[in-house]
Scaffold this motif. Structure first.
Motif, PDB file in Angstrom:
ATOM      1  N   GLY A 349       0.515  -1.357   0.205  1.00 15.86           N
ATOM      2  CA  GLY A 349      -0.264  -0.233   0.498  1.00 15.86           C
ATOM      3  C   GLY A 349       0.920   0.910   0.018  1.00 15.86           C
ATOM      4  N   LEU A 350       0.341   2.092   0.466  1.00 16.45           N
ATOM      5  CA  LEU A 350       0.662   3.810   1.183  1.00 16.45           C
ATOM      6  C   LEU A 350       1.167   3.748  -0.469  1.00 16.45           C
ATOM      7  N   ASP A 351       0.912   4.061  -2.121  1.00 11.97           N
ATOM      8  CA  ASP A 351       0.829   4.901  -2.712  1.00 11.97           C
ATOM      9  C   ASP A 351       1.358   5.986  -3.126  1.00 11.97           C
ATOM     10  N   PRO A 380      -1.022   9.053  11.917  1.00  9.50           N
ATOM     11  CA  PRO A 380      -0.721   8.027  13.219  1.00  9.50           C
ATOM     12  C   PRO A 380       0.125   6.623  13.252  1.00  9.50           C
ATOM     13  N   PRO A 381      -0.094   6.570  14.554  1.00 12.98           N
ATOM     14  CA  PRO A 381       1.110   5.667  14.990  1.00 12.98           C
ATOM     15  C   PRO A 381       1.317   4.206  14.239  1.00 12.98           C
ATOM     16  N   GLY A 382       2.233   3.682  14.169  1.00 12.21           N
ATOM     17  CA  GLY A 382       2.246   2.160  13.716  1.00 12.21           C
ATOM     18  C   GLY A 382       1.875   2.373  11.900  1.00 12.21           C
ATOM     19  N   VAL A 383       1.951   3.149  11.089  1.00 12.72           N
ATOM     20  CA  VAL A 383       1.513   3.202   9.914  1.00 12.72           C
ATOM     21  C   VAL A 383       2.787   2.376   8.851  1.00 12.72           C
ATOM     22  N   GLY A 384       4.011   2.942   9.163  1.00 10.63           N
ATOM     23  CA  GLY A 384       4.892   2.433   8.464  1.00 10.63           C
ATOM     24  C   GLY A 384       5.936   4.008   8.216  1.00 10.63           C
ATOM     25  N   LYS A 385       6.076   4.331   9.285  1.00  9.81           N
ATOM     26  CA  LYS A 385       7.103   5.811   8.614  1.00  9.81           C
ATOM     27  C   LYS A 385       8.072   6.040   8.847  1.00  9.81           C
ATOM     28  N   THR A 386       8.787   5.224  10.038  1.00 15.99           N
ATOM     29  CA  THR A 386       9.573   4.761  10.304  1.00 15.99           C
ATOM     30  C   THR A 386      10.464   3.817   9.521  1.00 15.99           C
ATOM     31  N   SER A 387       9.752   2.675   9.136  1.00  8.94           N
ATOM     32  CA  SER A 387      10.226   2.235   8.411  1.00  8.94           C
ATOM     33  C   SER A 387       9.993   2.415   7.227  1.00  8.94           C
ATOM     34  N   ALA A 495       5.816  12.821  11.971  1.00  6.85           N
ATOM     35  CA  ALA A 495       5.204  13.394  12.868  1.00  6.85           C
ATOM     36  C   ALA A 495       3.590  12.336  13.072  1.00  6.85           C
ATOM     37  N   ASN A 496       2.940  12.619  13.699  1.00 10.59           N
ATOM     38  CA  ASN A 496       1.340  11.956  14.167  1.00 10.59           C
ATOM     39  C   ASN A 496       0.525  13.115  13.729  1.00 10.59           C
ATOM     40  N   ASN A 497       0.996  14.087  14.467  1.00 12.01           N
ATOM     41  CA  ASN A 497      -0.325  16.157  14.397  1.00 12.01           C
ATOM     42  C   ASN A 497       0.333  16.715  13.830  1.00 12.01           C
ATOM     43  N   THR A 524      -3.966  -7.758   4.591  1.00 13.44           N
ATOM     44  CA  THR A 524      -2.693  -8.025   3.520  1.00 13.44           C
ATOM     45  C   THR A 524      -1.570  -7.842   3.775  1.00 13.44           C
ATOM     46  N   ILE A 525      -1.001  -6.798   4.850  1.00 13.29           N
ATOM     47  CA  ILE A 525      -0.220  -6.472   4.921  1.00 13.29           C
ATOM     48  C   ILE A 525       0.475  -7.369   6.229  1.00 13.29           C
ATOM     49  N   ALA A 526      -0.735  -7.652   6.830  1.00 14.61           N
ATOM     50  CA  ALA A 526      -0.035  -8.923   7.752  1.00 14.61           C
ATOM     51  C   ALA A 526      -0.064 -10.404   7.237  1.00 14.61           C
ATOM     52  N   GLY A 564      -2.899   2.195  11.886  1.00 17.05           N
ATOM     53  CA  GLY A 564      -1.608   1.185  12.000  1.00 17.05           C
ATOM     54  C   GLY A 564      -1.832  -0.257  12.150  1.00 17.05           C
ATOM     55  N   VAL A 565      -0.636  -0.697  11.817  1.00 16.54           N
ATOM     56  CA  VAL A 565      -0.664  -2.053  12.275  1.00 16.54           C
ATOM     57  C   VAL A 565      -0.179  -2.676  13.368  1.00 16.54           C
ATOM     58  N   ARG A 566       0.707  -2.218  14.125  1.00 20.03           N
ATOM     59  CA  ARG A 566       1.065  -2.316  15.804  1.00 20.03           C
ATOM     60  C   ARG A 566       1.044  -3.608  16.507  1.00 20.03           C
ATOM     61  N   LEU A 568      -1.758  -5.221  15.809  1.00 19.87           N
ATOM     62  CA  LEU A 568      -1.990  -6.196  14.603  1.00 19.87           C
ATOM     63  C   LEU A 568      -0.798  -7.102  14.666  1.00 19.87           C
ATOM     64  N   GLU A 569       0.257  -6.343  14.318  1.00 18.75           N
ATOM     65  CA  GLU A 569       2.009  -7.336  14.574  1.00 18.75           C
ATOM     66  C   GLU A 569       1.900  -7.794  16.214  1.00 18.75           C
ATOM     67  N   ARG A 570       1.480  -6.761  16.934  1.00 19.02           N
ATOM     68  CA  ARG A 570       2.333  -7.620  18.757  1.00 19.02           C
ATOM     69  C   ARG A 570       0.648  -8.745  18.749  1.00 19.02           C
TER      70      ARG A 570
HETATM   71  N1  ATP Z   1       2.961  -1.246   4.577  1.00 20.55           N
HETATM   72  C1  ATP Z   1       3.119  -1.384   5.312  1.00 20.55           C
HETATM   73  N2  ATP Z   1       3.479  -2.883   5.088  1.00 20.55           N
HETATM   74  C2  ATP Z   1       4.801  -3.874   5.855  1.00 20.55           C
HETATM   75  N3  ATP Z   1       5.181  -3.817   7.484  1.00 20.55           N
HETATM   76  C3  ATP Z   1       3.944  -2.080   6.904  1.00 20.55           C
HETATM   77  C4  ATP Z   1       3.639  -1.371   6.550  1.00 20.55           C
HETATM   78  N4  ATP Z   1       2.855  -0.586   7.553  1.00 20.55           N
HETATM   79  C5  ATP Z   1       3.461  -0.489   8.980  1.00 20.55           C
HETATM   80  N5  ATP Z   1       4.485  -1.604   8.915  1.00 20.55           N
HETATM   81  C6  ATP Z   1       5.083  -1.778   9.713  1.00 20.55           C
HETATM   82  O1  ATP Z   1       4.430  -1.529  10.951  1.00 20.55           O
HETATM   83  C7  ATP Z   1       5.235  -2.087  12.159  1.00 20.55           C
HETATM   84  C8  ATP Z   1       5.349  -0.290  13.197  1.00 20.55           C
HETATM   85  O2  ATP Z   1       5.974   0.512  12.266  1.00 20.55           O
HETATM   86  P1  ATP Z   1       6.777   2.157  11.936  1.00 20.55           P
HETATM   87  O3  ATP Z   1       7.542   1.752  13.317  1.00 20.55           O
HETATM   88  O4  ATP Z   1       7.264   2.210  10.718  1.00 20.55           O
HETATM   89  O5  ATP Z   1       5.590   2.627  11.992  1.00 20.55           O
HETATM   90  P2  ATP Z   1       5.104   4.557  12.443  1.00 20.55           P
HETATM   91  O6  ATP Z   1       4.331   5.079  11.418  1.00 20.55           O
HETATM   92  O7  ATP Z   1       6.347   4.916  12.542  1.00 20.55           O
HETATM   93  O8  ATP Z   1       4.754   4.792  13.722  1.00 20.55           O
HETATM   94  P3  ATP Z   1       5.500   5.758  15.031  1.00 20.55           P
HETATM   95  O9  ATP Z   1       4.928   7.085  14.298  1.00 20.55           O
HETATM   96  O10 ATP Z   1       4.707   5.233  16.889  1.00 20.55           O
HETATM   97  O11 ATP Z   1       6.438   6.322  15.091  1.00 20.55           O
HETATM   98  C9  ATP Z   1       6.557  -1.263  11.587  1.00 20.55           C
HETATM   99  O12 ATP Z   1       7.423  -2.913  11.884  1.00 20.55           O
HETATM  100  C10 ATP Z   1       6.378  -2.091   9.547  1.00 20.55           C
HETATM  101  O13 ATP Z   1       7.225  -3.154   9.553  1.00 20.55           O
END
Ligand code: ATP
Length: 849
Positions: A349-351, A380-387, A495-497, A524-526, A564-566, A568-570
């Motif tokens: 995703g994240l197109d 929001p948190p856990g949407v993959g910004k950092t990764s 950033a979140n906000n 799908t991400i899961a 996000g998916v955090r 879900l991952e947990r």
């Molecule tokens: N689109 C995606 N595809 C695959 N994995 C994803 C996707 N989005 C998030 N993840 C996974 O979700 C987890 C959390 O992502 P990440 O730490 O990058 O969140 P974040 O947006 O930076 O959150 P925060 O704002 O709390 O820092 C990571 O393990 C990341 O790999």
């Protein structure tokens, strides 16, 4: 030799390479090896008793980094008292000890080698305090008397040849006059120039006569050398004096220093260190200004005695300077095609985000530079910004470094402290560069919206210079105090906000919004990313566990409610761990059974297994090839009952309740707004930690309902309004809420309360209202719509002017929703109550998307 004052029988040993501490002399010993460091930490830094400061200093010719090799220890050492410990803990512990030798000892037995060596020792000569009563006994022999007399004369001669205006010489002269003869050879051997083996010979000379004999030639040699050198200097000095006028004292001082560096024991080891540093400075390939600054500091360092606190500061500074990657960079592997592939592989995703990142990289590739706007991912948190940031670094082949800015409220965290402060350090940017070791890393500035402010300045202001591509090539950290070029660093912020990002910073960044995932995207991400990752992280294989898509859907729908998916991952991690326990239990059981074969033909029972996965027990008993399949029942056993059930229709089944949609930094949320009335004086109470704007919305809604009571058919209630108190509550009372977008929901709740009609059970709404009942557009539509969809709501009332925002919603979700676009509150009431209010003037524009 018996003595009344003795040193402890057991001494911790400090190993010194290629130098010898003689009793009565002092010496500075830099602590470098691991064992010496351990000794300092556990004996000297943590205890304060006098006996804990007595150590054994033992010369050795071999000392590696760890100080492991104890085979080359000399058999005789010097008991010493540690007078001073100087040093620093940052960036790594580095200490220097000032020790004064007390007496010789013989090593008897090594009691321990780690963490630092401790040995039993036998004292070989007397402590200085004990000398008084033994001096006569020692001087009985005439030979010894003559030797001592001669030695003292020679020592006096040596001191007379030195410049008495130098404090250390004056001190030495005084000391020699009052020193007992026994100590003369040790002290003189310590101050004259002598090789390691010559000093070892003096140390080994336990017998006093022998010691005088070993030390005397060294003293004579020094006197002779000094005489020759002084003569040569004098000749030159006369010529220079004639030319420049009289500069005698300073010249002499330097002459003295060059002749007898050993007198000034601060220079011990220092010479080597500064040569080392000088070489490193030359090799660091610094720009001119930095090189000059470093050399200037090095010059100061060389002149400075080690015990000055500033010495350690300058050393640390120079070490930082030489370790910074002034001109070291990693090779860029910028290939847009490959980058697209990598981003797709790492993230589903994240197109929109990927598209913008690719554009950004494409421009960089064509321009062959990285100057350009700073990207800021907001979501929001856990949407993959950092990764995603990490993936970008990977695809570019660059080092990645994350700087967490959350909670930073001191600008020195970014820019460093001035070196005048005790404990000063460079800021996070320079520390990061030192850590990655190249000048073109990817720096992820995490949580820029959570920067604080305090008396110590505004860190956001410090970041402005860092993030401005026009200025950051001369970024000056206060600690470093010379500009460092940051133009090659690729900064990405998250950033979140957006609302709490300081405006000046926001202005320098290009915002890319990540609104959160739909349920389908999460599944799908899961499937593609989270499950395989968790399986590996928990030591399992695909052959041991299977979580079908349907189960993942249940986890997404019933065990998580986040953008996000955090979580879900947990949750997936939780399932994997439970399976790991089963697999591990089975493995050990199989092992035990194998051992017990024949001895006890016990049946494998499942009585000790928890109820969880009990239907899998048959599989578990013989699972070699069979994966454990997690279905909904197993899921409930592992994760417990569902955390979220659809409660919308249940809660909406009574008058005075409606569902609003809210935006929070964590993503969109649905919010049940409740109202009730009771006898009173027409007071309106609002609870749920509301901000001023929200309170005003409530007042607006109340007034609109009052003024339209007749049209709404609730005029009878109007009177009641005056005699009733109204209470409106917004749940999640502990969380502060604000903003105008709850206006339509409050108005609907009030109409429902007074008309005693229920709001449709499948609808949620958002929109700001005016006093005349117009519905105005609001923000965060995508997040709100996704949140409503997540909660199982299929009908949404929103402002007409937000229609364009619907384009951002994925097609599959739009198809499942009915969106009512409202111009006025009339439209909202009409739809929310399923057309039950007939006095409405216009029909709302309804679109089935
Ligand atoms: N689109 C995606 N595809 C695959 N994995 C994803 C996707 N989005 C998030 N993840 C996974 O979700 C987890 C959390 O992502 P990440 O730490 O990058 O969140 P974040 O947006 O930076 O959150 P925060 O704002 O709390 O820092 C990571 O393990 C990341 O790999």
């Amino acid at each position: 030799m018996a003595s009344s004052i003795t040193i402890p029988r057991r001494l911790p040993l400090l190993l010194v390479k290629d130098s010898v501490l003689l009793p009565g002399s002092s010496m500075r010993i830099p602590v470098k090896s691991m064992k010496n460091m351990n000794m300092v930490k556990s004996r000297l830094l943590s205890r304060s008793t006098l006996s804990s400061t007595i150590i054994g200093v033992v010369p050795t010719q071999r000392l590696d980094e760890e100080g492991e090799d104890l085979s080359a220890l000399h058999s005789i050492g010097t008991a010493a008292v540690v007078v001073q410990v100087t040093g620093t803990n940052w960036p790594k512990p580095a200490y220097t000890l000032l020790v004064t030798g007390l007496c010789r000892f013989k090593l008897q037995e090594l009691l321990q080698e780690t963490p630092f060596p401790v040995a039993t020792v036998t004292q070989l000569d007397k402590l200085p305090e004990d000398i008084g009563d033994t001096i006569k006994g020692d001087n009985e022999s005439a030979e010894l008397d003559a030797l001592a007399e001669n030695f003292r004369e020679q020592a006096a001669k040596l001191v007379d040849m030195l410049d008495i205006s130098i404090p250390v010489v004056a001190k030495l002269k005084k000391m020699l006059e009052s020193l007992p003869s026994q100590h003369l050879p040790d002290i003189c051997a310590a101050i004259v120039k002598a090789s390691y083996s010559e000093k070892i010979q003096v140390l080994d000379a336990v017998d006093l006569t022998e010691r005088f004999k070993k030390a005397l030639p060294l003293l004579m040699r020094q006197i002779e050398g000094l005489r020759l050198l002084q003569k040569a200097k004098k000749d030159r000095f006369e010529i220079v004096t004639r030319k420049e006028g009289d500069t005698r004292p300073s010249k002499m001082r330097r002459t003295f220093r060059s002749i007898n560096t050993e007198l000034d024991d601060e220079d011990d080891g220092e010479g080597d260190d500064s040569v080392d540093l000088e070489q490193k400075i030359k090799a660091a390939n610094m720009p001119d200004h930095a090189y000059k600054a470093a050399m200037k500091e090095l010059k100061r360092l060389k002149k400075m005695p080690q015990q000055m606190p500033e010495h350690a500061l300058i050393r640390n500074y120079l070490e930082l300077m030489v370790e910074l990657p002034w001109s070291k960079n990693s090779k860029d592997a910028l290939d847009v095609l490959q980058a697209r592939k990598d981003l797709d592989t790492d993230h589903y995703g994240l197109d929109k985000l990927k598209k913008r990142v690719i554009e950004y990289l494409a421009v960089r590739q064509l321009k062959n530079s990285l100057k350009g706007p700073i990207l800021c991912f907001v979501g929001p948190p856990g949407v993959g910004k950092t990764s995603v940031g990490k993936s970008i670094a990977q695809t570019l082949g660059r080092e990645f470094h994350r700087i967490a800015l959350g909670g930073i409220c001191d600008q020195s965290d970014i820019r460093g402290h001035r070196r005048t402060y005790i404990g000063s350090m460079p800021g996070r940017i320079i520390q990061g560069l030192r850590l990655v070791g190249v000048n073109n890393p990817v720096f992820l500035l995490d949580e820029v919206d959570k920067l604080g402010k305090s008396l110590h300045g505004d860190p956001a202001a410090a970041l402005l210079e860092v993030l401005d591509p026009e200025q950051n090539n001369t970024f000056t950290d206060h600690y470093l105090n010379v500009p460092f070029d940051l133009s090659q660093v690729l900064f990405i912020a998250t950033a979140n906000n957006m609302a709490t990002i300081p405006p000046a910073l926001l202005d320098r960044m290009e915002i890319i919004q990540i609104p959160g995932y739909t349920q389908e995207e999460k599944v799908t991400i899961a499937l593609r990313h989270l499950l395989p990752k968790q399986i590996t992280e928990n030591g399992l294989t695909q052959e041991q566990i299977q979580i079908p898509e349907d189960t993942l859907k249940v986890i997404v729908a019933k065990y998580t409610r986040e953008a996000g998916v955090r979580t879900l991952e947990r949750r997936i991690g939780g399932v994997c761990r439970a399976v790991a326990v089963r697999v591990a239990e089975h493995a050990s059981k199989a092992k035990h059974e194998k051992m017990d074969v024949g001895a006890d033909k016990k049946q494998v029972t499942n009585t000790n297994l928890p109820a969880a996965l009990s239907q899998d027990v048959s599989t578990l008993a013989h699972p070699p090839e069979m994966p454990i399949v997690i279905d909904e029942t197993a899921l409930e056993d592992i994760l417990g009952p569902p955390a979220y059930e659809s409660e919308v229709s249940q809660r909406l089944g009574q008058p005075g309740v409606a569902v609003g949609l809210a935006w929070t930094p964590m993503g969109g949320e649905i919010m049940f707004v409740e109202a009730s009335q009771m006898d009173g004086e027409g007071k309106v109470t609002l609870t749920g930690q509301l901000g001023d704007v929200m309170k005003e919305s409530a007042e607006l809604a109340m007034n609109w309902v009052r003024s339209h009571a007749k049209r709404l058919g609730i005029e009878k209630e109007k009177k009641l309004l005056e005699k009733k108190d109204i209470h409106i509550h917004f749940p999640a009372g502990a969380v502060g809420k604000d903003g105008p977008s709850a206006g339509v929901t409050i108005a609907t709740v009030l109409v429902s309360l007074f008309s005693k009609k229920c709001v449709r059970s499948d609808v949620a709404m958002t929109g700001e209202i005016t006093l005349r009942g117009l519905v105005l557009p609001v923000g965060g539509i995508k997040e709100k719509v996704l949140a409503a969809h997540r909660a199982g709501i299929r009908r949404i009332i929103m402002p007409y002017r937000n229609e364009k925002d619907l384009l951002e919603i994925p097609n599959n979700i739009r198809q499942e929703l009915t969106v009512v676009l409202a111009h006025t509150l009339d439209d909202v009431i009409q739809d929310a109550f399923n057309g039950e209010f007939t006095l409405m003037k216009e029909q709302p524009a309804t679109s089935k998307l």
